[in-house]
Design an enzyme around this catalytic site. Structure first.
Site, short mmCIF file in Angstrom:
data_model
loop_
_atom_site.label_atom_id
_atom_site.label_comp_id
_atom_site.label_asym_id
_atom_site.label_seq_id
_atom_site.Cartn_x
_atom_site.Cartn_y
_atom_site.Cartn_z
N HIS A 60 26.18 49.21 69.10
CA HIS A 60 26.01 48.09 70.04
C HIS A 60 25.92 48.55 71.51
O HIS A 60 24.95 48.27 72.21
CB HIS A 60 27.17 47.12 69.90
CG HIS A 60 27.44 46.67 68.48
ND1 HIS A 60 26.65 45.77 67.80
CD2 HIS A 60 28.42 47.04 67.63
CE1 HIS A 60 27.13 45.58 66.59
NE2 HIS A 60 28.21 46.34 66.45
O1 RIB Z 1 30.64 43.15 68.97
C1 RIB Z 1 30.39 44.49 69.33
C2 RIB Z 1 31.27 44.90 70.46
O2 RIB Z 1 32.62 44.83 70.05
C3 RIB Z 1 31.06 46.37 70.89
O3 RIB Z 1 31.27 46.49 72.27
C4 RIB Z 1 32.11 47.12 70.14
O4 RIB Z 1 32.55 48.30 70.83
C5 RIB Z 1 33.22 46.11 70.14
O5 RIB Z 1 33.90 46.21 71.37
#
Ligand code: RIB
Ligand code: CA
Length: 340
Positions: free
Chosen positions: A258
Protein backbone atom coordinates in the site's frame (compact mmCIF):
# COMPACT_ATOMS: atom_id res chain seq x y z
CA UNK A 1 15.64 18.51 -11.76
CA UNK A 2 14.57 20.12 -8.47
CA UNK A 3 13.94 17.59 -5.75
CA UNK A 4 10.50 17.61 -4.11
CA UNK A 5 10.67 18.34 -0.39
CA UNK A 6 8.75 15.63 1.45
CA UNK A 7 8.06 14.57 5.03
CA UNK A 8 7.09 10.93 5.62
CA UNK A 9 4.73 9.98 8.48
CA UNK A 10 4.82 6.23 9.09
CA UNK A 11 3.53 3.48 11.38
CA UNK A 12 6.33 1.16 10.29
CA UNK A 13 5.02 -2.01 9.44
CA UNK A 14 6.17 -3.97 6.46
CA UNK A 15 4.82 -1.79 3.65
CA UNK A 16 5.85 1.42 5.41
CA UNK A 17 9.40 0.01 5.44
CA UNK A 18 9.31 -0.39 1.66
CA UNK A 19 7.90 3.13 1.28
CA UNK A 20 10.79 4.53 3.36
CA UNK A 21 13.32 2.61 1.22
CA UNK A 22 11.76 3.97 -1.99
CA UNK A 23 11.79 7.55 -0.69
CA UNK A 24 15.40 7.32 0.50
CA UNK A 25 16.70 5.59 -2.65
CA UNK A 26 14.95 7.96 -5.05
CA UNK A 27 16.89 10.98 -6.35
CA UNK A 28 13.55 12.77 -6.82
CA UNK A 29 13.05 13.65 -3.14
CA UNK A 30 14.60 15.81 -0.45
CA UNK A 31 13.35 13.89 2.60
CA UNK A 32 13.28 16.53 5.36
CA UNK A 33 12.55 13.94 8.05
CA UNK A 34 10.46 10.90 9.02
CA UNK A 35 7.78 11.07 11.75
CA UNK A 36 6.43 7.95 13.44
CA UNK A 37 2.93 7.25 14.71
CA UNK A 38 1.30 4.24 16.37
CA UNK A 39 -0.88 2.13 14.14
CA UNK A 40 0.30 -1.19 12.70
CA UNK A 41 2.41 -1.61 15.81
CA UNK A 42 2.83 0.47 18.96
CA UNK A 43 4.83 3.70 18.82
CA UNK A 44 8.01 2.21 20.30
CA UNK A 45 8.10 -0.60 17.71
CA UNK A 46 7.05 1.71 14.84
CA UNK A 47 9.91 4.04 15.76
CA UNK A 48 12.44 1.24 16.25
CA UNK A 49 11.41 -0.35 12.93
CA UNK A 50 11.80 3.01 11.19
CA UNK A 51 15.27 3.45 12.70
CA UNK A 52 16.20 -0.08 11.58
CA UNK A 53 15.32 0.78 7.96
CA UNK A 54 17.07 4.19 7.99
CA UNK A 55 20.20 2.69 9.58
CA UNK A 56 20.13 -0.29 7.18
CA UNK A 57 20.35 2.18 4.27
CA UNK A 58 23.06 4.21 6.04
CA UNK A 59 20.84 7.27 5.64
CA UNK A 60 21.38 10.51 7.56
CA UNK A 61 17.66 11.38 7.50
CA UNK A 62 16.38 12.04 11.02
CA UNK A 63 13.51 10.20 12.73
CA UNK A 64 11.03 11.91 15.10
CA UNK A 65 8.83 9.92 17.47
CA UNK A 66 5.14 10.88 17.33
CA UNK A 67 1.76 10.11 18.81
CA UNK A 68 1.43 6.95 20.87
CA UNK A 69 -2.36 6.79 20.57
CA UNK A 70 -5.12 8.24 18.33
CA UNK A 71 -6.88 11.51 19.24
CA UNK A 72 -10.10 9.96 20.48
CA UNK A 73 -10.93 6.50 19.08
CA UNK A 74 -9.41 4.56 21.98
CA UNK A 75 -10.96 6.74 24.71
CA UNK A 76 -13.85 4.31 24.94
CA UNK A 77 -11.96 1.26 26.23
CA UNK A 78 -14.74 -1.14 25.25
CA UNK A 79 -14.88 0.25 21.70
CA UNK A 80 -13.19 -1.80 18.97
CA UNK A 81 -10.24 0.59 18.69
CA UNK A 82 -9.91 0.70 22.47
CA UNK A 83 -9.86 -3.07 22.61
CA UNK A 84 -7.39 -3.62 19.75
CA UNK A 85 -5.05 -0.62 19.53
CA UNK A 86 -2.14 -0.48 19.87
CA UNK A 87 -2.15 -4.22 20.17
CA UNK A 88 -3.29 -4.74 16.58
CA UNK A 89 -3.15 -8.25 15.26
CA UNK A 90 -3.40 -11.14 17.66
CA UNK A 91 0.04 -11.89 19.02
CA UNK A 92 1.30 -14.24 16.32
CA UNK A 93 5.00 -14.89 15.98
CA UNK A 94 6.60 -12.00 14.07
CA UNK A 95 7.42 -14.20 11.07
CA UNK A 96 3.70 -14.93 10.66
CA UNK A 97 2.43 -11.32 10.91
CA UNK A 98 1.82 -8.84 8.08
CA UNK A 99 3.34 -6.22 10.40
CA UNK A 100 5.96 -7.75 12.71
CA UNK A 101 6.66 -5.95 15.99
CA UNK A 102 10.32 -6.08 14.99
CA UNK A 103 11.38 -6.01 11.33
CA UNK A 104 13.94 -8.69 10.36
CA UNK A 105 16.77 -6.12 10.25
CA UNK A 106 19.68 -5.50 12.64
CA UNK A 107 18.90 -3.43 15.74
CA UNK A 108 19.60 0.23 14.88
CA UNK A 109 22.82 1.97 15.91
CA UNK A 110 20.96 5.29 15.64
CA UNK A 111 18.16 6.74 17.75
CA UNK A 112 15.27 9.11 17.24
CA UNK A 113 15.68 12.84 17.79
CA UNK A 114 15.07 14.52 21.13
CA UNK A 115 12.09 16.48 19.76
CA UNK A 116 8.57 15.12 19.35
CA UNK A 117 7.28 14.67 15.81
CA UNK A 118 4.51 17.28 16.12
CA UNK A 119 6.84 19.98 17.49
CA UNK A 120 9.42 19.18 14.79
CA UNK A 121 6.74 19.23 12.06
CA UNK A 122 5.56 22.71 13.11
CA UNK A 123 9.05 24.17 13.56
CA UNK A 124 10.34 22.70 10.28
CA UNK A 125 7.33 23.69 8.20
CA UNK A 126 7.36 27.29 9.49
CA UNK A 127 10.95 27.62 8.20
CA UNK A 128 10.00 26.55 4.64
CA UNK A 129 8.92 28.58 1.64
CA UNK A 130 5.14 28.83 1.17
CA UNK A 131 3.53 25.79 -0.48
CA UNK A 132 6.86 23.98 -0.74
CA UNK A 133 6.56 20.75 1.26
CA UNK A 134 4.59 17.60 0.39
CA UNK A 135 3.40 15.58 3.39
CA UNK A 136 3.29 11.82 2.80
CA UNK A 137 1.37 10.19 5.67
CA UNK A 138 1.06 6.42 5.26
CA UNK A 139 -0.31 5.62 8.71
CA UNK A 140 -2.99 7.10 10.97
CA UNK A 141 -3.17 10.90 10.66
CA UNK A 142 -2.75 11.71 14.36
CA UNK A 143 0.53 13.68 14.06
CA UNK A 144 -0.66 15.72 11.07
CA UNK A 145 -3.96 16.61 12.76
CA UNK A 146 -2.21 17.61 15.99
CA UNK A 147 0.21 19.85 14.05
CA UNK A 148 -2.61 21.54 12.10
CA UNK A 149 -4.70 22.12 15.22
CA UNK A 150 -1.66 23.37 17.18
CA UNK A 151 -0.45 25.95 14.63
CA UNK A 152 -2.51 26.68 11.53
CA UNK A 153 0.32 28.81 10.15
CA UNK A 154 1.81 25.58 8.77
CA UNK A 155 -1.08 25.21 6.28
CA UNK A 156 0.37 27.75 3.85
CA UNK A 157 3.75 25.99 3.99
CA UNK A 158 2.30 22.71 2.76
CA UNK A 159 2.18 22.17 -1.01
CA UNK A 160 -0.13 19.14 -0.79
CA UNK A 161 -0.79 15.93 1.10
CA UNK A 162 -0.45 12.57 -0.65
CA UNK A 163 -1.70 10.01 1.83
CA UNK A 164 -2.30 6.27 1.82
CA UNK A 165 -5.75 5.63 3.24
CA UNK A 166 -9.45 5.51 2.65
CA UNK A 167 -11.71 3.03 0.93
CA UNK A 168 -14.86 2.85 -1.15
CA UNK A 169 -15.12 -0.56 -2.81
CA UNK A 170 -12.31 -2.44 -1.01
CA UNK A 171 -11.96 -2.27 2.77
CA UNK A 172 -10.32 -3.66 5.89
CA UNK A 173 -10.26 -4.08 8.88
CA UNK A 174 -13.99 -3.39 9.20
CA UNK A 175 -16.76 -3.92 6.65
CA UNK A 176 -16.38 -0.38 5.42
CA UNK A 177 -13.25 1.34 6.69
CA UNK A 178 -9.56 1.38 5.79
CA UNK A 179 -7.04 0.88 8.60
CA UNK A 180 -5.21 4.25 8.61
CA UNK A 181 -8.48 6.21 8.68
CA UNK A 182 -10.18 3.72 11.03
CA UNK A 183 -7.44 3.96 13.67
CA UNK A 184 -7.93 7.73 14.05
CA UNK A 185 -11.13 8.88 12.32
CA UNK A 186 -11.18 12.28 14.06
CA UNK A 187 -7.63 13.04 12.91
CA UNK A 188 -8.54 12.05 9.36
CA UNK A 189 -11.56 14.38 9.34
CA UNK A 190 -9.36 17.27 10.55
CA UNK A 191 -6.71 16.68 7.87
CA UNK A 192 -9.07 15.99 4.97
CA UNK A 193 -11.11 19.11 5.76
CA UNK A 194 -8.14 21.39 6.44
CA UNK A 195 -8.51 23.10 3.06
CA UNK A 196 -5.26 21.54 1.84
CA UNK A 197 -4.87 19.77 -1.50
CA UNK A 198 -5.31 16.12 -0.46
CA UNK A 199 -4.75 13.07 -2.66
CA UNK A 200 -6.12 9.89 -1.07
CA UNK A 201 -4.35 6.78 -2.40
CA UNK A 202 -7.01 4.34 -1.28
CA UNK A 203 -7.28 0.60 -0.77
CA UNK A 204 -9.24 0.55 -4.03
CA UNK A 205 -6.08 1.79 -5.79
CA UNK A 206 -3.56 -0.32 -3.88
CA UNK A 207 -5.61 -3.45 -4.53
CA UNK A 208 -4.72 -2.92 -8.24
CA UNK A 209 -1.00 -3.39 -7.62
CA UNK A 210 -0.81 -6.74 -5.78
CA UNK A 211 2.55 -8.49 -6.13
CA UNK A 212 3.15 -12.27 -6.00
CA UNK A 213 5.99 -14.66 -5.20
CA UNK A 214 7.33 -14.49 -8.77
CA UNK A 215 7.63 -10.70 -8.58
CA UNK A 216 9.25 -11.04 -5.17
CA UNK A 217 11.84 -13.36 -6.77
CA UNK A 218 12.50 -10.90 -9.63
CA UNK A 219 13.24 -8.26 -6.99
CA UNK A 220 15.34 -10.65 -4.89
CA UNK A 221 17.44 -11.49 -7.97
CA UNK A 222 18.57 -7.83 -8.11
CA UNK A 223 20.64 -9.05 -5.18
CA UNK A 224 21.31 -5.77 -3.38
CA UNK A 225 20.72 -5.36 0.38
CA UNK A 226 17.67 -3.17 -0.19
CA UNK A 227 16.21 -5.45 -2.89
CA UNK A 228 16.62 -8.57 -0.74
CA UNK A 229 14.81 -6.87 2.15
CA UNK A 230 11.98 -5.65 -0.11
CA UNK A 231 11.57 -9.21 -1.42
CA UNK A 232 11.53 -10.43 2.19
CA UNK A 233 8.73 -7.98 3.00
CA UNK A 234 6.64 -9.03 -0.01
CA UNK A 235 7.02 -12.68 0.95
CA UNK A 236 6.36 -11.93 4.65
CA UNK A 237 3.09 -10.26 3.69
CA UNK A 238 2.11 -13.07 1.29
CA UNK A 239 2.86 -15.75 3.89
CA UNK A 240 0.93 -13.93 6.62
CA UNK A 241 -2.02 -13.23 4.30
CA UNK A 242 -2.14 -16.90 3.25
CA UNK A 243 -2.61 -17.81 6.88
CA UNK A 244 -5.60 -15.49 7.21
CA UNK A 245 -6.99 -15.63 3.65
CA UNK A 246 -7.04 -19.44 3.49
CA UNK A 247 -9.63 -19.42 6.24
CA UNK A 248 -11.77 -16.94 4.33
CA UNK A 249 -11.49 -17.41 0.60
CA UNK A 250 -9.05 -19.60 -1.30
CA UNK A 251 -5.45 -18.91 -2.17
CA UNK A 252 -3.72 -15.55 -1.92
CA UNK A 253 -2.77 -14.56 -5.48
CA UNK A 254 -0.90 -11.44 -4.51
CA UNK A 255 -0.42 -8.86 -1.81
CA UNK A 256 -0.62 -5.07 -2.03
CA UNK A 257 2.31 -2.85 -1.00
CA UNK A 258 0.00 0.00 0.00
CA UNK A 259 2.37 2.72 1.25
CA UNK A 260 4.97 2.71 -1.58
CA UNK A 261 2.17 3.52 -4.06
CA UNK A 262 1.67 6.87 -2.32
CA UNK A 263 5.41 7.59 -2.66
CA UNK A 264 5.38 6.54 -6.34
CA UNK A 265 2.39 8.82 -7.06
CA UNK A 266 4.23 11.98 -5.97
CA UNK A 267 6.55 12.20 -9.00
CA UNK A 268 4.81 9.61 -11.23
CA UNK A 269 1.12 10.60 -11.22
CA UNK A 270 0.65 8.49 -14.36
CA UNK A 271 0.59 5.46 -12.01
CA UNK A 272 -2.82 6.72 -10.80
CA UNK A 273 -5.30 5.81 -13.54
CA UNK A 274 -8.67 6.78 -12.06
CA UNK A 275 -8.99 9.82 -9.78
CA UNK A 276 -12.37 10.98 -8.49
CA UNK A 277 -12.44 14.68 -7.53
CA UNK A 278 -15.21 14.73 -4.98
CA UNK A 279 -16.10 15.33 -1.35
CA UNK A 280 -14.93 13.24 1.57
CA UNK A 281 -15.98 13.14 5.19
CA UNK A 282 -15.20 10.53 7.81
CA UNK A 283 -18.02 8.87 9.69
CA UNK A 284 -17.45 9.82 13.34
CA UNK A 285 -20.50 8.06 14.71
CA UNK A 286 -19.37 5.47 17.20
CA UNK A 287 -21.19 2.70 15.48
CA UNK A 288 -20.88 0.24 12.62
CA UNK A 289 -19.52 2.79 10.09
CA UNK A 290 -17.09 4.57 12.44
CA UNK A 291 -14.00 5.51 10.39
CA UNK A 292 -15.58 5.01 6.99
CA UNK A 293 -14.67 7.44 4.20
CA UNK A 294 -18.00 8.90 3.05
CA UNK A 295 -17.43 10.02 -0.57
CA UNK A 296 -19.40 11.94 -3.19
CA UNK A 297 -22.14 13.39 -0.98
CA UNK A 298 -21.64 16.97 -2.24
CA UNK A 299 -23.76 16.46 -5.37
CA UNK A 300 -26.57 19.02 -5.71
CA UNK A 301 -26.24 19.80 -2.01
CA UNK A 302 -27.09 23.51 -2.06
CA UNK A 303 -29.39 26.00 -3.79
CA UNK A 304 -27.82 29.28 -4.97
CA UNK A 305 -29.42 32.75 -5.07
CA UNK A 306 -30.94 31.90 -8.45
CA UNK A 307 -32.67 28.87 -6.90
CA UNK A 308 -30.41 26.49 -8.82
CA UNK A 309 -29.06 23.32 -7.22
CA UNK A 310 -25.24 23.43 -6.90
CA UNK A 311 -22.64 21.06 -5.53
CA UNK A 312 -20.70 21.73 -2.36
CA UNK A 313 -16.96 22.13 -3.14
CA UNK A 314 -14.81 19.05 -3.64
CA UNK A 315 -12.14 18.47 -0.98
CA UNK A 316 -10.40 15.27 -2.11
CA UNK A 317 -8.65 13.67 -5.08
CA UNK A 318 -9.78 10.12 -4.37
CA UNK A 319 -7.67 7.56 -6.22
CA UNK A 320 -9.72 4.57 -7.33
CA UNK A 321 -7.32 2.72 -9.65
CA UNK A 322 -3.57 2.37 -10.22
CA UNK A 323 -1.41 0.77 -12.91
CA UNK A 324 0.52 -2.24 -11.60
CA UNK A 325 3.09 -2.29 -14.44
CA UNK A 326 4.06 1.36 -13.90
CA UNK A 327 4.28 0.77 -10.13
CA UNK A 328 6.35 -2.42 -10.37
CA UNK A 329 8.75 -0.93 -12.95
CA UNK A 330 9.22 2.14 -10.72
CA UNK A 331 9.96 -0.05 -7.68
CA UNK A 332 12.24 -2.41 -9.68
CA UNK A 333 14.24 0.43 -11.29
CA UNK A 334 14.71 2.21 -7.93
CA UNK A 335 16.22 -0.98 -6.51
CA UNK A 336 18.35 -1.74 -9.60
CA UNK A 337 19.80 1.79 -9.56
CA UNK A 338 20.51 1.58 -5.82
CA UNK A 339 24.10 2.49 -5.16
CA UNK A 340 23.84 2.72 -1.35
O1 RIB B 1 -4.76 -0.11 4.94
C1 RIB B 1 -3.39 -0.12 4.61
C2 RIB B 1 -2.62 0.76 5.54
O2 RIB B 1 -2.72 0.24 6.85
C3 RIB B 1 -1.10 0.77 5.23
O3 RIB B 1 -0.59 2.04 5.55
C4 RIB B 1 -0.54 -0.26 6.16
O4 RIB B 1 0.81 0.02 6.54
C5 RIB B 1 -1.44 -0.09 7.34
O5 RIB B 1 -0.95 0.99 8.11
CA1 CA C 1 1.33 2.23 7.05
Amino acid sequence: MEKEKIILDVDTGSDDAVAIICALLSNEFDVLGICTVSGNVNIDNATDNTLRVVDYLNSSVKVYKGASLPLASTLIPWGIQGLTLPHNEIRLDDSKRIHPDHLPLPKPNITYEDKSAVIWLIETLLKQEDHSVTLVPVGPLTNIALAIRSDERILKKIKRIVLMGGSHDVYAPTQGAEFNIWVDPEAAEIVINSGLDVTMVSLDATSCICLDYNEAKRIRDINTRAAIFVADMIEQRLNAAKKTMNKQAGQVVGIALHDPLAVCAIKHPEVLTDIWDTSCHIDLGRSYAYGETVLGRNYQSEINEKGEYVNLPNNIHYVRKANKEIFFNWLYNLLVEDTK
